[in-house]
Write a protein that holds these residues in place. Sequence first.
Motif, PDB file in Angstrom:
ATOM      1  N   THR A  96     -13.158 -13.952  48.196  1.00 26.63           N
ATOM      2  CA  THR A  96     -11.964 -13.351  47.613  1.00 26.63           C
ATOM      3  C   THR A  96     -11.041 -12.990  48.769  1.00 26.63           C
ATOM      4  O   THR A  96     -11.468 -12.916  49.918  1.00 26.63           O
ATOM      5  CB  THR A  96     -12.293 -12.055  46.853  1.00 26.63           C
ATOM      6  N   GLU A 156     -10.410 -15.251  44.030  1.00 24.98           N
ATOM      7  CA  GLU A 156      -9.220 -14.593  43.501  1.00 24.98           C
ATOM      8  C   GLU A 156      -8.533 -13.790  44.591  1.00 24.98           C
ATOM      9  O   GLU A 156      -9.091 -13.525  45.655  1.00 24.98           O
ATOM     10  CB  GLU A 156      -9.596 -13.664  42.338  1.00 24.98           C
ATOM     11  N   ALA A 158      -8.421  -7.127  41.074  1.00 19.88           N
ATOM     12  CA  ALA A 158      -8.018  -8.526  41.058  1.00 19.88           C
ATOM     13  C   ALA A 158      -6.569  -8.583  40.609  1.00 19.88           C
ATOM     14  O   ALA A 158      -6.163  -7.866  39.705  1.00 19.88           O
ATOM     15  CB  ALA A 158      -8.896  -9.301  40.089  1.00 19.88           C
ATOM     16  N   ASN A 216      -5.550 -15.292  39.955  1.00 21.32           N
ATOM     17  CA  ASN A 216      -6.467 -16.323  40.407  1.00 21.32           C
ATOM     18  C   ASN A 216      -5.892 -16.937  41.662  1.00 21.32           C
ATOM     19  O   ASN A 216      -4.678 -17.032  41.816  1.00 21.32           O
ATOM     20  CB  ASN A 216      -6.621 -17.421  39.342  1.00 21.32           C
TER      21      ASN A 216
END
Length: 476
Positions: free
Chosen positions: A211, A246, A259, A262
Amino acid sequence: MEYEVVIGLEVHAELSTKTKIYCGCSTEFGGDPNTHCCPVCTGMPGALPVLNEKVVEYAVRAGLATNCEIARESKQDRKNYYYPDTPRAYQISQYDLPLCAHGHVEIAVGNTEKEVGITRIHIEDDAGKLVHDGYTGGTLVDFNRAGVPLIEIVSEPDMRSAEEAVAYVEKLKGILEYIGVSDCKMQEGSLRADVNLSLRPVGSEKFGTRTETKNLNSFRAIARAIEFEIARQKEILDAGGIVYQETRRWDDETGEGYATRNKEEAHDYRYFPEPDLMPIRLSEEYIQDIKNSLPELPESRKNRYVNEIGLPEYDADIITSSKYLSDFFEAATDICKNAKAVSNWIMTDIIRIAKEKGIEYNELPFSAENLSRLIMLIDKGIISSAIAKKVFNEMAESGENPEIIVKEKGLIQISDEGAIKEVVDKIIAANPQSVADYKAGKDRALGFLVGQCMKEMKGKGNPQILNKLILEYLNN
Ligand code: ADP
Ligand code: MG
Ligand code: ZN
């Protein structure tokens, strides 16, 4: 399951050129919203960019200082995305031909040193700033920062812990400050890091899914965001889940990450060569001139401090991590000729004071000259080290010359044997038990007697003479 942490960083640094990357607008921080703007940096139709040559020079300086290869030919590319802080709806960056690549820096965590690879350094323009307006509930945009030049420094996924990541950013910050290409003020956003992080089972070769936590602008935030993300991914993997690739945001207030979207892939940006700008071609001579103009870098200073002055590796590392501190160390040592003492003051009281006050070293109110004056007062026996601590604290408040502090407060050390003997006689007469204890072999009694005399003399007694006189008495 035991996991290994894998971290790669993208560090953005605003370059300290006077003007923006493609126009003549000022890069100065602050200013009323939208006052450092023109048709070019607000993306008006038909406005054409012209590359600021200083940007190339600064990026090449950064590349050379981090052991990169410098591209003799590179180009700029459009990275297309729409966001309200990017008025052209594309950023001008570099895609497949960055200015610098294949470099590395050395970091030290505890007693272990390691190399962190630098994949590439490219130039690009900064975006504007969105400001949420609590009054209308709308969002306003300030384009003063749009078009401020940036370098993006992309590392290899070589770091294995929060400590290593912080050490790496500290090292980069030091280097960029030494070579004068960025002021690196993290609180103003001129140095910020994106943390890419994944976990893999210990022993596994294959990287896990990463991430990317964006825009961290303090060392503390970097460390906390990393610890948070390690725990989050570990929990998912332990439960047999999947980590999604993400983009994430870190909220330093709540201490949590979120988050945001994406992860996009390179093809989402529809990169293509910027048609309004020429390729960048650099001559050997141009690169050599920049190489020759580089100052001594922290790594080399550190080695010099260890090998020539004999400072411990750890101390040398801390002092050279800040250009200000290292310049301060050298200036003070030049005057008082006592490098060890200067280093001791830095490693203890100077670092402590900066922490307590929450200030940068360059905001300390006293000069290197005044620290060396303080050291010379001790070395000449004019004040004791106990008094010196008091003088230091005073100097750290006012910045005042320690010679003046000592005079005004009457702190000069008493070395006159006659005056000290009077005090010794008095204290010994008042403490027959301690004298007896010492004679019976209890060495601690000596310390007590010295302490009492010192107290009587308000810390101003010369400790060597004091000790000598008391021992003369006790051993007779
Ligand atoms: P993007 O531009 O899409 O963010 P890059 O290829 O430029 O992707 O890589 C971004 C950063 O991610 C680099 O610093 C790289 O070292 C790091 N990275 C790549 N793969 C991983 C991984 N599996 N775990 C941790 N970091 C990674
Ligand atoms: Mg990225
Ligand atoms: Zn402009």
